[in-house]
Write a protein that holds these residues in place. Structure first.
Motif, PDB file in Angstrom:
ATOM      1  N   GLY A 179       0.809  -1.209   0.000  1.00 34.41           N
ATOM      2  CA  GLY A 179       0.000   0.000   0.000  1.00 34.41           C
ATOM      3  C   GLY A 179       0.843   1.260   0.000  1.00 34.41           C
ATOM      4  N   ILE A 180       1.907   1.270   0.804  1.00 30.53           N
ATOM      5  CA  ILE A 180       2.810   2.422   0.832  1.00 30.53           C
ATOM      6  C   ILE A 180       3.435   2.635  -0.551  1.00 30.53           C
ATOM      7  CG2 ILE A 180       5.032   3.229   1.719  1.00 30.53           C
ATOM      8  CD1 ILE A 180       4.225   1.996   4.432  1.00 30.53           C
ATOM      9  N   ALA A 181       3.864   1.534  -1.183  1.00 29.98           N
ATOM     10  CA  ALA A 181       4.466   1.639  -2.517  1.00 29.98           C
ATOM     11  C   ALA A 181       3.460   2.185  -3.530  1.00 29.98           C
ATOM     12  CB  ALA A 181       4.995   0.280  -2.958  1.00 29.98           C
ATOM     13  N   LEU A 182       2.203   1.765  -3.414  1.00 30.68           N
ATOM     14  CA  LEU A 182       1.176   2.239  -4.339  1.00 30.68           C
ATOM     15  C   LEU A 182       0.925   3.736  -4.163  1.00 30.68           C
ATOM     16  CD1 LEU A 182      -0.993   1.834  -6.450  1.00 30.68           C
ATOM     17  CD2 LEU A 182      -2.501   0.935  -4.662  1.00 30.68           C
ATOM     18  N   GLY A 188       4.457   9.895  -7.373  1.00 31.70           N
ATOM     19  CA  GLY A 188       5.443   9.923  -8.443  1.00 31.70           C
ATOM     20  C   GLY A 188       4.859  10.324  -9.782  1.00 31.70           C
ATOM     21  N   GLU A 189       3.549  10.103  -9.939  1.00 32.55           N
ATOM     22  CA  GLU A 189       2.855  10.508 -11.161  1.00 32.55           C
ATOM     23  C   GLU A 189       2.332  11.946 -11.072  1.00 32.55           C
ATOM     24  OE1 GLU A 189      -0.171   7.576 -11.572  1.00 32.55           O
ATOM     25  OE2 GLU A 189       1.237   5.965 -12.017  1.00 32.55           O
ATOM     26  N   GLY A 190       2.642  12.629  -9.957  1.00 33.23           N
ATOM     27  CA  GLY A 190       2.282  14.033  -9.826  1.00 33.23           C
ATOM     28  C   GLY A 190       1.021  14.306  -9.037  1.00 33.23           C
ATOM     29  N   MET A 191       0.427  13.273  -8.413  1.00 35.40           N
ATOM     30  CA  MET A 191      -0.818  13.483  -7.681  1.00 35.40           C
ATOM     31  C   MET A 191      -0.548  14.135  -6.332  1.00 35.40           C
ATOM     32  SD  MET A 191      -3.891  10.761  -7.107  1.00 35.40           S
ATOM     33  CE  MET A 191      -3.986  10.649  -8.903  1.00 35.40           C
ATOM     34  N   THR A 192      -1.449  15.009  -5.935  1.00 31.81           N
ATOM     35  CA  THR A 192      -1.397  15.672  -4.639  1.00 31.81           C
ATOM     36  C   THR A 192      -2.304  14.903  -3.682  1.00 31.81           C
ATOM     37  OG1 THR A 192      -1.101  17.765  -5.797  1.00 31.81           O
ATOM     38  CG2 THR A 192      -1.687  17.874  -3.456  1.00 31.81           C
ATOM     39  N   ILE A 193      -1.808  14.604  -2.479  1.00 35.17           N
ATOM     40  CA  ILE A 193      -2.536  13.709  -1.573  1.00 35.17           C
ATOM     41  C   ILE A 193      -2.592  14.301  -0.173  1.00 35.17           C
ATOM     42  CG2 ILE A 193      -2.576  11.401  -0.522  1.00 35.17           C
ATOM     43  CD1 ILE A 193      -1.028  10.401  -2.997  1.00 35.17           C
ATOM     44  N   LEU A 194      -3.796  14.315   0.392  1.00 38.55           N
ATOM     45  CA  LEU A 194      -4.004  14.633   1.803  1.00 38.55           C
ATOM     46  C   LEU A 194      -4.338  13.322   2.492  1.00 38.55           C
ATOM     47  CD1 LEU A 194      -4.255  16.592   4.150  1.00 38.55           C
ATOM     48  CD2 LEU A 194      -6.597  17.088   3.425  1.00 38.55           C
ATOM     49  N   LEU A 195      -3.486  12.929   3.430  1.00 36.84           N
ATOM     50  CA  LEU A 195      -3.499  11.578   3.978  1.00 36.84           C
ATOM     51  C   LEU A 195      -3.805  11.622   5.471  1.00 36.84           C
ATOM     52  CD1 LEU A 195      -2.422   8.533   3.283  1.00 36.84           C
ATOM     53  CD2 LEU A 195      -0.291   9.342   4.261  1.00 36.84           C
ATOM     54  N   VAL A 196      -4.975  11.109   5.870  1.00 32.34           N
ATOM     55  CA  VAL A 196      -5.275  10.902   7.285  1.00 32.34           C
ATOM     56  C   VAL A 196      -4.788   9.515   7.655  1.00 32.34           C
ATOM     57  CG1 VAL A 196      -7.116  10.577   8.981  1.00 32.34           C
ATOM     58  CG2 VAL A 196      -7.235  12.474   7.376  1.00 32.34           C
ATOM     59  N   GLU A 197      -3.917   9.429   8.651  1.00 33.48           N
ATOM     60  CA  GLU A 197      -3.303   8.127   8.930  1.00 33.48           C
ATOM     61  C   GLU A 197      -2.818   8.041  10.369  1.00 33.48           C
ATOM     62  OE1 GLU A 197      -3.110   4.781   8.551  1.00 33.48           O
ATOM     63  OE2 GLU A 197      -3.314   5.513   6.491  1.00 33.48           O
ATOM     64  N   HIS A 198      -2.831   6.810  10.895  1.00 31.84           N
ATOM     65  CA  HIS A 198      -2.265   6.517  12.209  1.00 31.84           C
ATOM     66  C   HIS A 198      -1.019   5.644  12.112  1.00 31.84           C
ATOM     67  CE1 HIS A 198      -5.412   8.289  14.674  1.00 31.84           C
ATOM     68  NE2 HIS A 198      -6.324   7.667  13.955  1.00 31.84           N
ATOM     69  N   VAL A 199      -0.764   5.038  10.957  1.00 37.30           N
ATOM     70  CA  VAL A 199       0.344   4.097  10.809  1.00 37.30           C
ATOM     71  C   VAL A 199       1.646   4.891  10.658  1.00 37.30           C
ATOM     72  CG1 VAL A 199       1.296   2.196   9.472  1.00 37.30           C
ATOM     73  CG2 VAL A 199      -1.193   2.407   9.734  1.00 37.30           C
ATOM     74  N   ASP A 201       4.784   4.064  10.241  1.00 38.30           N
ATOM     75  CA  ASP A 201       5.676   3.710   9.136  1.00 38.30           C
ATOM     76  C   ASP A 201       5.241   4.404   7.855  1.00 38.30           C
ATOM     77  OD1 ASP A 201       7.214   2.109  10.735  1.00 38.30           O
ATOM     78  OD2 ASP A 201       6.376   0.207  10.029  1.00 38.30           O
ATOM     79  N   ALA A 202       3.937   4.462   7.640  1.00 36.83           N
ATOM     80  CA  ALA A 202       3.424   5.113   6.443  1.00 36.83           C
ATOM     81  C   ALA A 202       3.655   6.619   6.502  1.00 36.83           C
ATOM     82  CB  ALA A 202       1.935   4.813   6.284  1.00 36.83           C
ATOM     83  N   ILE A 203       3.428   7.210   7.657  1.00 39.61           N
ATOM     84  CA  ILE A 203       3.615   8.658   7.810  1.00 39.61           C
ATOM     85  C   ILE A 203       5.055   9.045   7.504  1.00 39.61           C
ATOM     86  CG2 ILE A 203       3.648  10.524   9.502  1.00 39.61           C
ATOM     87  CD1 ILE A 203       1.259   8.948  10.853  1.00 39.61           C
ATOM     88  N   ARG A 204       5.979   8.312   8.090  1.00 41.49           N
ATOM     89  CA  ARG A 204       7.398   8.640   7.885  1.00 41.49           C
ATOM     90  C   ARG A 204       7.836   8.356   6.452  1.00 41.49           C
ATOM     91  NH1 ARG A 204       7.919   6.819  13.508  1.00 41.49           N
ATOM     92  NH2 ARG A 204       8.800   8.539  14.736  1.00 41.49           N
ATOM     93  N   SER A 205       7.274   7.316   5.828  1.00 44.08           N
ATOM     94  CA  SER A 205       7.681   6.942   4.478  1.00 44.08           C
ATOM     95  C   SER A 205       7.114   7.858   3.402  1.00 44.08           C
ATOM     96  CB  SER A 205       7.237   5.502   4.172  1.00 44.08           C
ATOM     97  OG  SER A 205       7.860   4.577   5.029  1.00 44.08           O
ATOM     98  N   LEU A 206       5.918   8.393   3.642  1.00 46.23           N
ATOM     99  CA  LEU A 206       5.182   9.049   2.569  1.00 46.23           C
ATOM    100  C   LEU A 206       5.079  10.565   2.683  1.00 46.23           C
ATOM    101  CD1 LEU A 206       2.195   6.532   2.262  1.00 46.23           C
ATOM    102  CD2 LEU A 206       4.068   6.857   0.620  1.00 46.23           C
ATOM    103  N   CYS A 207       4.970  11.089   3.888  1.00 49.23           N
ATOM    104  CA  CYS A 207       4.550  12.484   4.053  1.00 49.23           C
ATOM    105  C   CYS A 207       5.711  13.461   3.905  1.00 49.23           C
ATOM    106  CB  CYS A 207       3.885  12.680   5.415  1.00 49.23           C
ATOM    107  SG  CYS A 207       2.359  11.723   5.603  1.00 49.23           S
TER     108      CYS A 207
END
Length: 243
Positions: A179-182, A188-199, A201-207
């Motif tokens: 999921g993180i890779a997706l 990477g394709e230029g999309m802007t994302i607002l991410l509500v998350e508790h995980v 690992d995901a926060i540190r990897s993505l945000c």
């Protein structure tokens, strides 16, 4: 410096005597992933509901590419390029996987129908990890595959801004990494994302940046490492005794 894609200013929403969102301001640059964090009940999902039009703000401004959308209906906001997933997965249970995505294609910024739409639906299902599943009934899907389908339907709207409400919650470690890779590939394709998350690992990897809320208010903003080390953020999550 270019203007932000999304600019939220002074956003407030009350439910009776409860101020669920209290004077929140945030912005997203094009191509950025912003994490919206906070303990349960802090108002994060309400912010997404306000941005997507499911709720109307009592006060404040929501601007997409400089245009006010705070009073617009949800379907109009979707056509302007805002798509979302939900904390509780919402697939259309009477439709197949392909039909779920076709519904998104029919109501996106550039409505698509017929054979071209079917081909696009197949491509979007493959994009999220559901290749060849267009004819599959949604009742046959696992939890992670329902999340994948909901994401494919959101992507069918061809969004400028994607709102993900705990999309990575409830996944096992392997699914989480997929999921993180997706999500990373979408950025990477230029999309802007607002991410509500508790995980975390995901926060540190993505945000790129994070905004932290507590009791409806913004209490911190900055890089993931900075906000997760902030004393007020630690108190919000753990309480005074553990801060």
């Amino acid at each position: 410096m270019s203007a932000p894609l999304l600019d939220v200013s002074g956003l407030t929403r009350r439910f009776g005597g409860l101020v669920a969102v209290d004077d929140i301001s945030l912005s997203l640059a094009s191509g950025e992933i912003l994490g919206l964090l906070g303990p349960n009940g802090s108002g994060k999902s309400t912010v997404l509901n306000l941005i997507s039009g499911a709720l109307r703000p009592d006060r404040g401004s929501i601007r997409l590419e400089g245009h006010e959308i705070g009073s617009a209906a949800p379907h109009r906001i979707a056509r302007l390029g805002v798509a979302r997933t939900f904390q509780l997965v919402r697939v259309l249970p009477s439709l197949t996987c392909g039909e779920n995505v076709l519904a998104g294609l029919a109501f996106g910024r550039d409505a698509m129908w017929g054979h071209a739409a079917e081909q696009r639906a197949d491509a979007l299902l493959a994009r999220v990890g559901l290749p060849g599943r267009a004819a599959t009934a949604t009742g046959e899907l696992t939890y992670i595959d329902q999340k994948r389908l909901e994401l494919a339907r959101a992507l069918a709207l061809d969004p400028q801004l994607l709102l993900l409400d705990e999309w990575l919650a409830g996944l096992n470690p392997t699914e989480l990494q997929e999921g993180i890779a997706l999500v990373r590939s979408l950025r990477g394709e230029g999309m802007t994302i607002l991410l509500v998350e508790h995980v975390m690992d995901a926060i540190r990897s993505l945000c790129d940046r994070c905004v932290v809320m507590n009791a409806g208010r913004k209490i911190a903003e900055g890089s993931p490492d900075a906000v997760l080390a902030d004393a007020e953020v630690i108190r919000a999550y753990l309480g005074d005794d553990d801060a």
